[in-house]
Design a protein around this motif. Structure first.
Motif, PDB file in Angstrom:
ATOM      1  N   LEU A  11      -1.765   8.898   9.754  1.00  0.00           N
ATOM      2  CA  LEU A  11      -3.099   9.439   9.960  1.00  0.00           C
ATOM      3  C   LEU A  11      -3.466  10.505   8.928  1.00  0.00           C
ATOM      4  O   LEU A  11      -4.616  10.942   8.886  1.00  0.00           O
ATOM      5  CB  LEU A  11      -3.213  10.023  11.372  1.00  0.00           C
ATOM      6  CG  LEU A  11      -3.103   9.001  12.505  1.00  0.00           C
ATOM      7  CD1 LEU A  11      -3.080   9.703  13.853  1.00  0.00           C
ATOM      8  CD2 LEU A  11      -4.264   8.012  12.443  1.00  0.00           C
ATOM      9  N   GLY A  12      -2.506  10.906   8.094  1.00  0.00           N
ATOM     10  CA  GLY A  12      -2.800  11.898   7.069  1.00  0.00           C
ATOM     11  C   GLY A  12      -3.766  11.397   6.009  1.00  0.00           C
ATOM     12  O   GLY A  12      -4.342  12.207   5.266  1.00  0.00           O
ATOM     13  N   ILE A  13      -3.968  10.069   5.912  1.00  0.00           N
ATOM     14  CA  ILE A  13      -4.874   9.544   4.895  1.00  0.00           C
ATOM     15  C   ILE A  13      -6.339   9.726   5.278  1.00  0.00           C
ATOM     16  O   ILE A  13      -7.219   9.563   4.420  1.00  0.00           O
ATOM     17  CB  ILE A  13      -4.608   8.052   4.630  1.00  0.00           C
ATOM     18  CG1 ILE A  13      -4.965   7.221   5.875  1.00  0.00           C
ATOM     19  CG2 ILE A  13      -3.168   7.819   4.212  1.00  0.00           C
ATOM     20  CD1 ILE A  13      -4.930   5.731   5.642  1.00  0.00           C
ATOM     21  N   LEU A  14      -6.614  10.075   6.528  1.00  0.00           N
ATOM     22  CA  LEU A  14      -8.004  10.133   6.978  1.00  0.00           C
ATOM     23  C   LEU A  14      -8.817  11.169   6.208  1.00  0.00           C
ATOM     24  O   LEU A  14      -9.978  10.932   5.875  1.00  0.00           O
ATOM     25  CB  LEU A  14      -8.055  10.427   8.482  1.00  0.00           C
ATOM     26  CG  LEU A  14      -7.455   9.373   9.406  1.00  0.00           C
ATOM     27  CD1 LEU A  14      -7.634   9.776  10.857  1.00  0.00           C
ATOM     28  CD2 LEU A  14      -8.076   8.012   9.143  1.00  0.00           C
ATOM     29  N   GLN A  15      -8.221  12.320   5.931  1.00  0.00           N
ATOM     30  CA  GLN A  15      -8.970  13.339   5.201  1.00  0.00           C
ATOM     31  C   GLN A  15      -9.253  12.913   3.763  1.00  0.00           C
ATOM     32  O   GLN A  15     -10.281  13.282   3.188  1.00  0.00           O
ATOM     33  CB  GLN A  15      -8.206  14.656   5.213  1.00  0.00           C
ATOM     34  CG  GLN A  15      -6.824  14.601   4.576  1.00  0.00           C
ATOM     35  CD  GLN A  15      -6.093  15.925   4.684  1.00  0.00           C
ATOM     36  OE1 GLN A  15      -6.680  16.941   5.005  1.00  0.00           O
ATOM     37  NE2 GLN A  15      -4.784  15.903   4.416  1.00  0.00           N
ATOM     38  N   TRP A  16      -8.352  12.120   3.183  1.00  0.00           N
ATOM     39  CA  TRP A  16      -8.564  11.638   1.810  1.00  0.00           C
ATOM     40  C   TRP A  16      -9.496  10.444   1.773  1.00  0.00           C
ATOM     41  O   TRP A  16      -9.827   9.932   0.698  1.00  0.00           O
ATOM     42  CB  TRP A  16      -7.227  11.303   1.169  1.00  0.00           C
ATOM     43  CG  TRP A  16      -6.265  12.439   1.236  1.00  0.00           C
ATOM     44  CD1 TRP A  16      -5.067  12.474   1.897  1.00  0.00           C
ATOM     45  CD2 TRP A  16      -6.422  13.737   0.642  1.00  0.00           C
ATOM     46  NE1 TRP A  16      -4.469  13.692   1.757  1.00  0.00           N
ATOM     47  CE2 TRP A  16      -5.284  14.502   0.986  1.00  0.00           C
ATOM     48  CE3 TRP A  16      -7.417  14.322  -0.139  1.00  0.00           C
ATOM     49  CZ2 TRP A  16      -5.119  15.812   0.578  1.00  0.00           C
ATOM     50  CZ3 TRP A  16      -7.252  15.628  -0.551  1.00  0.00           C
ATOM     51  CH2 TRP A  16      -6.109  16.362  -0.199  1.00  0.00           C
ATOM     52  N   ILE A  17      -9.898   9.974   2.927  1.00  0.00           N
ATOM     53  CA  ILE A  17     -10.949   8.966   3.028  1.00  0.00           C
ATOM     54  C   ILE A  17     -12.291   9.628   3.291  1.00  0.00           C
ATOM     55  O   ILE A  17     -13.321   9.246   2.731  1.00  0.00           O
ATOM     56  CB  ILE A  17     -10.612   7.945   4.131  1.00  0.00           C
ATOM     57  CG1 ILE A  17      -9.404   7.105   3.711  1.00  0.00           C
ATOM     58  CG2 ILE A  17     -11.801   7.050   4.440  1.00  0.00           C
ATOM     59  CD1 ILE A  17      -8.932   6.133   4.775  1.00  0.00           C
ATOM     60  N   GLY A  18     -12.287  10.642   4.145  1.00  0.00           N
ATOM     61  CA  GLY A  18     -13.537  11.307   4.501  1.00  0.00           C
ATOM     62  C   GLY A  18     -14.158  12.086   3.355  1.00  0.00           C
ATOM     63  O   GLY A  18     -15.382  12.055   3.158  1.00  0.00           O
ATOM     64  N   ILE A  19     -13.337  12.806   2.578  1.00  0.00           N
ATOM     65  CA  ILE A  19     -13.880  13.623   1.484  1.00  0.00           C
ATOM     66  C   ILE A  19     -14.554  12.770   0.408  1.00  0.00           C
ATOM     67  O   ILE A  19     -15.695  13.050   0.012  1.00  0.00           O
ATOM     68  CB  ILE A  19     -12.781  14.519   0.887  1.00  0.00           C
ATOM     69  CG1 ILE A  19     -12.326  15.561   1.928  1.00  0.00           C
ATOM     70  CG2 ILE A  19     -13.268  15.208  -0.369  1.00  0.00           C
ATOM     71  CD1 ILE A  19     -11.187  16.437   1.459  1.00  0.00           C
TER      72      ILE A  19
ATOM     73  N   SER B 219       0.426  -2.947  15.720  1.00  0.00           N
ATOM     74  CA  SER B 219      -0.592  -2.355  16.590  1.00  0.00           C
ATOM     75  C   SER B 219      -0.919  -0.931  16.153  1.00  0.00           C
ATOM     76  O   SER B 219      -2.083  -0.539  16.083  1.00  0.00           O
ATOM     77  CB  SER B 219      -0.109  -2.377  18.037  1.00  0.00           C
ATOM     78  OG  SER B 219      -1.054  -1.757  18.890  1.00  0.00           O
ATOM     79  N   ASN B 220       0.114  -0.165  15.832  1.00  0.00           N
ATOM     80  CA  ASN B 220      -0.117   1.207  15.376  1.00  0.00           C
ATOM     81  C   ASN B 220      -0.826   1.239  14.024  1.00  0.00           C
ATOM     82  O   ASN B 220      -1.687   2.088  13.779  1.00  0.00           O
ATOM     83  CB  ASN B 220       1.205   1.958  15.292  1.00  0.00           C
ATOM     84  CG  ASN B 220       1.802   2.226  16.657  1.00  0.00           C
ATOM     85  OD1 ASN B 220       1.127   2.114  17.675  1.00  0.00           O
ATOM     86  ND2 ASN B 220       3.074   2.569  16.690  1.00  0.00           N
TER      87      ASN B 220
ATOM     88  N   TRP C 233     -11.764   1.595  -1.469  1.00  0.00           N
ATOM     89  CA  TRP C 233     -11.011   2.838  -1.344  1.00  0.00           C
ATOM     90  C   TRP C 233     -10.136   2.848  -0.090  1.00  0.00           C
ATOM     91  O   TRP C 233      -8.986   3.267  -0.128  1.00  0.00           O
ATOM     92  CB  TRP C 233     -11.959   4.033  -1.348  1.00  0.00           C
ATOM     93  CG  TRP C 233     -11.260   5.351  -1.288  1.00  0.00           C
ATOM     94  CD1 TRP C 233     -11.171   6.200  -0.219  1.00  0.00           C
ATOM     95  CD2 TRP C 233     -10.511   5.969  -2.342  1.00  0.00           C
ATOM     96  NE1 TRP C 233     -10.431   7.313  -0.532  1.00  0.00           N
ATOM     97  CE2 TRP C 233     -10.015   7.198  -1.839  1.00  0.00           C
ATOM     98  CE3 TRP C 233     -10.228   5.615  -3.655  1.00  0.00           C
ATOM     99  CZ2 TRP C 233      -9.245   8.059  -2.614  1.00  0.00           C
ATOM    100  CZ3 TRP C 233      -9.461   6.478  -4.428  1.00  0.00           C
ATOM    101  CH2 TRP C 233      -8.981   7.684  -3.912  1.00  0.00           C
ATOM    102  N   VAL C 234     -10.681   2.378   1.020  1.00  0.00           N
ATOM    103  CA  VAL C 234      -9.897   2.317   2.260  1.00  0.00           C
ATOM    104  C   VAL C 234      -8.717   1.368   2.099  1.00  0.00           C
ATOM    105  O   VAL C 234      -7.609   1.646   2.578  1.00  0.00           O
ATOM    106  CB  VAL C 234     -10.801   1.897   3.441  1.00  0.00           C
ATOM    107  CG1 VAL C 234      -9.966   1.597   4.676  1.00  0.00           C
ATOM    108  CG2 VAL C 234     -11.808   3.001   3.753  1.00  0.00           C
TER     109      VAL C 234
ATOM    110  N   VAL D  29      -6.012   1.671  10.714  1.00  0.00           N
ATOM    111  CA  VAL D  29      -7.071   0.942  10.012  1.00  0.00           C
ATOM    112  C   VAL D  29      -8.425   1.220  10.665  1.00  0.00           C
ATOM    113  O   VAL D  29      -9.426   1.492   9.980  1.00  0.00           O
ATOM    114  CB  VAL D  29      -6.780  -0.571  10.017  1.00  0.00           C
ATOM    115  CG1 VAL D  29      -7.975  -1.360   9.475  1.00  0.00           C
ATOM    116  CG2 VAL D  29      -5.538  -0.879   9.190  1.00  0.00           C
ATOM    117  N   THR D  30      -8.449   1.159  11.990  1.00  0.00           N
ATOM    118  CA  THR D  30      -9.701   1.392  12.717  1.00  0.00           C
ATOM    119  C   THR D  30     -10.238   2.792  12.451  1.00  0.00           C
ATOM    120  O   THR D  30     -11.426   2.977  12.166  1.00  0.00           O
ATOM    121  CB  THR D  30      -9.479   1.197  14.222  1.00  0.00           C
ATOM    122  OG1 THR D  30      -8.981  -0.127  14.466  1.00  0.00           O
ATOM    123  CG2 THR D  30     -10.772   1.392  14.989  1.00  0.00           C
ATOM    124  N   LEU D  31      -9.364   3.793  12.526  1.00  0.00           N
ATOM    125  CA  LEU D  31      -9.808   5.165  12.294  1.00  0.00           C
ATOM    126  C   LEU D  31     -10.191   5.391  10.829  1.00  0.00           C
ATOM    127  O   LEU D  31     -11.080   6.195  10.540  1.00  0.00           O
ATOM    128  CB  LEU D  31      -8.709   6.142  12.710  1.00  0.00           C
ATOM    129  CG  LEU D  31      -8.406   6.207  14.201  1.00  0.00           C
ATOM    130  CD1 LEU D  31      -7.458   7.366  14.502  1.00  0.00           C
ATOM    131  CD2 LEU D  31      -9.682   6.345  15.027  1.00  0.00           C
TER     132      LEU D  31
END
Length: 332
Positions: free
Chosen positions: A38-46, A128-129, A77-78, A134-136
């Motif tokens: 889940l640490g990649i989420l911030q590097w996707i949002g910015i 599943s995890n 990018w995702v 991927v969804t987030l």
């Protein structure tokens, strides 16, 4: 010339407040430790916010073109970010995942994603995890891009504040209690962003009406807005809960019915997350999806003492699906 290009009409303070509001959501998701990656989420949002800002300020680009471009760039990018954390424990026969062949790794990743879509209930725990991440990741890109677009193209601040606050609230509701600090940060940034955009809209109308105003009005409003926001959050945290209204209770009960269905489907799709908050099992139905980490031992989990015998059975299931149990009896 360069200085004029870097100038943002709504102010860079607005963009920073928006970024920190969105980051508080991704930070809360990461701190909940639902699963790894889940640490990649911030590097996707910015990057999504930066792209949203660039397209929002490109007034010659039609909105539909900007949105389609965002989807294309976002998909690429995702995919890149997901490929960095994609590491299946078992590689199917005939397929080789090599760091020297990123295309083969991406191909395998999409094959596994397709396999999950075809049979989400029968997928392995790791898949599943991974699909949860991927969804987030997709939601993070969409939330960050649309929020930035609403603020800097439509100037509709509520289009950014409401979805981000709701996402953070849902996450902390099902996560551990320590996540409330991230919700406070989200609310504080959201309130300051509302104040800043209100000042910007007033300044815009003043300029159109040729009204003189103090150039320090931005700092003054932000300073006073920060004090009022902190006071409001403090009061909301300390005041006792209001008495329950019967009408409000009926409305909440009506709202809970479809929400329970959403919870059931969510638990069916993502059965192995690290749930640390309150249990989501609020009623008994015809299906029971197993979730959370499995750790079996010989330690007793329930001891009952009663003066007379009682039945402790609430519901029974007769078919195991691989990820949960189902009651196939049509008479019950």
């Amino acid at each position: 010339m360069l200085r004029s290009r870097l100038k943002l009409e709504e102010g860079w303070t607005s963009f920073l407040l928006l970024i920190f509001m969105l980051l508080s959501v991704t930070w809360s998701v990461r701190a909940a430790e639902w699963t790894e990656g889940l640490g990649i989420l911030q590097w996707i949002g910015i990057p999504a916010s930066l792209l949203g800002l660039s397209l929002a300020k490109a007034w010659r680009v039609p909105g539909i073109v900007a949105h389609l471009l965002s989807l294309v760039v976002g998909a690429a990018w995702v995919t890149l970010m997901l490929s960095l954390i994609f590491n299946p424990p078992v590689v199917p026969a005939g397929l080789v995942v090599s760091a020297r062949s990123p295309s083969a790794k991406v191909s395998l990743m999409y094959q596994q994603m397709l396999r999950w879509f075809l049979d989400p209930g029968g997928a392995e725990i790791w898949l599943s995890n991974f699909m949860f991440v991927v969804t987030l990741a997709v939601l993070s890109w969409l939330l960050s891009y649309t929020s930035t677009w609403f603020v800097f193209r439509s100037h509709w601040v509520w289009g950014a504040v409401v979805p981000a606050s709701a996402a953070c609230l849902v996450n902390i509701h099902y996560g551990p209690s320590r996540l409330v600090l991230y919700f406070i940060l989200c609310c504080l940034c959201a309130l300051l962003l509302i104040v800043r955009m209100h000042v910007y809209m007033r300044q815009k109308s003043w300029r159109q009406a040729a009204v003189n105003y103090n150039i320090d009005v931005d700092f003054t409003f932000l300073r006073d807005g920060a004090l009022v926001s902190l006071l409001a959050l403090l009061l909301a945290w300390t005041i006792p809960a209001a008495p329950t209204s019967a009408r409000l209770a009926d409305f909440w009960a009506d709202f809970q019915e479809p929400w329970h269905e959403v919870q059931t489907q969510w638990n069916r799709l993502f059965t192995s997350l690290n749930y640390q908050g309150p249990s989501t099992l609020v009623n008994f139905g015809r299906t029971m999806t197993l979730g959370g980490a499995v750790s079996l031992s010989n330690s007793p989990v329930l001891e009952v003492q009663a003066t007379e015998p009682h039945y402790w059975r609430a519901v029974t299931y007769d078919t195991y699906t691989g990820s949960g149990w189902v009651n196939t009896d049509n008479l019950t």
